[in-house]
Scaffold this active site. Sequence first.
Site, mmCIF file in Angstrom:
data_model
loop_
_atom_site.group_PDB
_atom_site.id
_atom_site.type_symbol
_atom_site.label_atom_id
_atom_site.label_comp_id
_atom_site.label_asym_id
_atom_site.label_seq_id
_atom_site.Cartn_x
_atom_site.Cartn_y
_atom_site.Cartn_z
ATOM 1 N N HIS A 1 4.884 13.678 -5.763
ATOM 2 C CA HIS A 1 5.685 12.566 -6.292
ATOM 3 C C HIS A 1 4.758 11.672 -7.110
ATOM 4 C CE1 HIS A 1 8.135 9.145 -6.787
ATOM 5 N NE2 HIS A 1 7.509 8.402 -5.878
ATOM 6 N N ASN B 1 6.963 5.642 -12.160
ATOM 7 C CA ASN B 1 7.582 6.181 -10.946
ATOM 8 C C ASN B 1 9.084 6.330 -11.187
ATOM 9 O OD1 ASN B 1 8.686 6.658 -8.445
ATOM 10 N ND2 ASN B 1 7.486 5.107 -7.375
ATOM 11 N N CYS C 1 12.409 8.224 -2.986
ATOM 12 C CA CYS C 1 11.518 9.046 -3.815
ATOM 13 C C CYS C 1 11.344 10.467 -3.272
ATOM 14 C CB CYS C 1 10.154 8.375 -3.955
ATOM 15 S SG CYS C 1 10.261 6.785 -4.769
HETATM 16 N N1 COA Z 1 -0.322 -7.620 -13.261
HETATM 17 C C1 COA Z 1 -1.305 -8.461 -12.888
HETATM 18 N N2 COA Z 1 -1.471 -8.862 -11.621
HETATM 19 C C2 COA Z 1 -0.624 -8.397 -10.699
HETATM 20 C C3 COA Z 1 0.430 -7.510 -11.018
HETATM 21 C C4 COA Z 1 0.554 -7.143 -12.374
HETATM 22 N N3 COA Z 1 1.526 -6.297 -12.776
HETATM 23 N N4 COA Z 1 1.094 -7.216 -9.906
HETATM 24 C C5 COA Z 1 0.514 -7.885 -8.903
HETATM 25 N N5 COA Z 1 -0.524 -8.592 -9.378
HETATM 26 C C6 COA Z 1 -1.422 -9.472 -8.640
HETATM 27 C C7 COA Z 1 -0.845 -9.944 -7.338
HETATM 28 O O1 COA Z 1 -0.001 -11.038 -7.548
HETATM 29 C C8 COA Z 1 -2.074 -10.289 -6.554
HETATM 30 O O2 COA Z 1 -2.490 -11.567 -6.949
HETATM 31 P P1 COA Z 1 -2.998 -12.637 -5.883
HETATM 32 O O3 COA Z 1 -4.193 -12.003 -5.226
HETATM 33 O O4 COA Z 1 -3.320 -13.814 -6.724
HETATM 34 O O5 COA Z 1 -1.856 -12.826 -4.955
HETATM 35 C C9 COA Z 1 -3.118 -9.308 -7.068
HETATM 36 O O6 COA Z 1 -2.593 -8.757 -8.293
HETATM 37 C C10 COA Z 1 -3.435 -8.172 -6.103
HETATM 38 O O7 COA Z 1 -2.258 -7.608 -5.653
HETATM 39 P P2 COA Z 1 -2.279 -6.385 -4.675
HETATM 40 O O8 COA Z 1 -0.881 -6.098 -4.250
HETATM 41 O O9 COA Z 1 -3.308 -6.545 -3.613
HETATM 42 O O10 COA Z 1 -2.822 -5.236 -5.658
HETATM 43 P P3 COA Z 1 -3.097 -3.742 -5.347
HETATM 44 O O11 COA Z 1 -4.470 -3.416 -5.744
HETATM 45 O O12 COA Z 1 -2.639 -3.342 -3.983
HETATM 46 O O13 COA Z 1 -2.106 -3.001 -6.361
HETATM 47 C C11 COA Z 1 0.010 -1.877 -6.400
HETATM 48 C C12 COA Z 1 -0.708 -3.212 -6.289
HETATM 49 C C13 COA Z 1 1.503 -2.162 -6.306
HETATM 50 C C14 COA Z 1 -0.315 -1.246 -7.734
HETATM 51 C C15 COA Z 1 -0.461 -0.963 -5.250
HETATM 52 O O14 COA Z 1 -0.400 -1.625 -4.020
HETATM 53 C C16 COA Z 1 0.377 0.269 -5.159
HETATM 54 O O15 COA Z 1 0.391 1.069 -6.052
HETATM 55 N N6 COA Z 1 1.085 0.487 -4.029
HETATM 56 C C17 COA Z 1 1.929 1.625 -3.866
HETATM 57 C C18 COA Z 1 3.204 1.366 -4.579
HETATM 58 C C19 COA Z 1 4.021 2.592 -4.738
HETATM 59 O O16 COA Z 1 3.593 3.555 -5.278
HETATM 60 N N7 COA Z 1 5.274 2.510 -4.269
HETATM 61 C C20 COA Z 1 6.198 3.531 -4.391
HETATM 62 C C21 COA Z 1 5.948 4.600 -3.370
HETATM 63 S S1 COA Z 1 7.216 5.756 -3.483
#
Ligand code: COA
Length: 313
Positions: A240, A270, A115
Amino acid sequence: MSKKYSRIISTGSYLPEKILTNYDLEKMVDTSHNWIFERTGINQRHIADENESTVDMAYEASLKSIKKSNINAEDIDMIIVATTTPERAFPSTAVLLQNKLDIKDCFAFDINAACTGFIYALDIADKYIKNNSINNILVIGTEKMSTLVDWSDRNTCVLFGDGAGSVIIGSSNNPGIISSTIGSNGNYKDLLTVNPDSDFIEMKGNDVFKIAVNTMGKIARETLDQHDLKIDDVDWLIPHQANSRIISAIAKKLSLPSEKIIMTVGNHGNTSAASIPLAIDYAVESGDLKKEDTILLEAFGAGFTWGSTLLKF
Ligand code: COA
């Protein structure tokens, strides 16, 4: 001889026609619009046609930036394409694009910094202009992230989109790019990766989130300090576009008002290396970005890689 600087002389972008909304995703995996929007700020993403490659998208974005510039395609001396989803292992996307644009006298290559790729490419372009006899460089970010996504994995499939953005960097007597910082740390290679067995994206979302906010906050602060600038001196932060909560957390760390942030993640998702040039072109076309505005670009990606560019538009 007067000092030579590099400067963005024009911008362009391309987004595939097909739009996949959060509501569409509700029919594909166990998710909801609210879950996706609240955690990421994403409403929809564009998805390339099966036959549409990163080269095709780069070509469309390039034509627009060439049209908006005062140069012709054959005046381009060099092409740098930032991508993690090349059409072929080789020839590079940049050489395939050179061929499609019918530019004979030029050299072209790809870089992969996930990215952060566009920031890496800008850094290289800036140094070529400042140190060599190169005048016009086409810099592209182009991605078909939909090919790296496991469409049955709700953890990742809601996050990514396809598209391409381009800028033409020209030489100038006045500063455009003021400074550029890039970095990487391979210790984090497994937190955000394409699994070599499945060929799909895997990510530890929570860890990526925290490190992204801390790293981008830190490099933004360091860049401003190096140039004796205060946050008020910055007209626009163009980060980004991975997640609106990451962007807001960085803005909070910097005490930057949200009106000064270009935010396109809601409509684009993204798009990896394409996200910053897509956002720059969006800001130009919407009339927000004006000549001589001071802009801070920032990115973070798999590796981890990171980078920032301070520039006068
Ligand atoms: N819809 C519904 N539930 C979802 C889901 C979706 N699309 N994706 C994950 N979940 C669930 C998970 O399975 C988890 O369930 P569990 O507690 O029963 O295991 C729950 O939601 C919480 O997951 P978690 O990973 O803790 O959520 P979060 O608040 O951290 O949000 C992201 C997840 C991915 C949105 C967040 O971590 C994020 O944005 N991270 C950065 C990612 C990014 O930008 N990467 C690229 C960088 S270049």
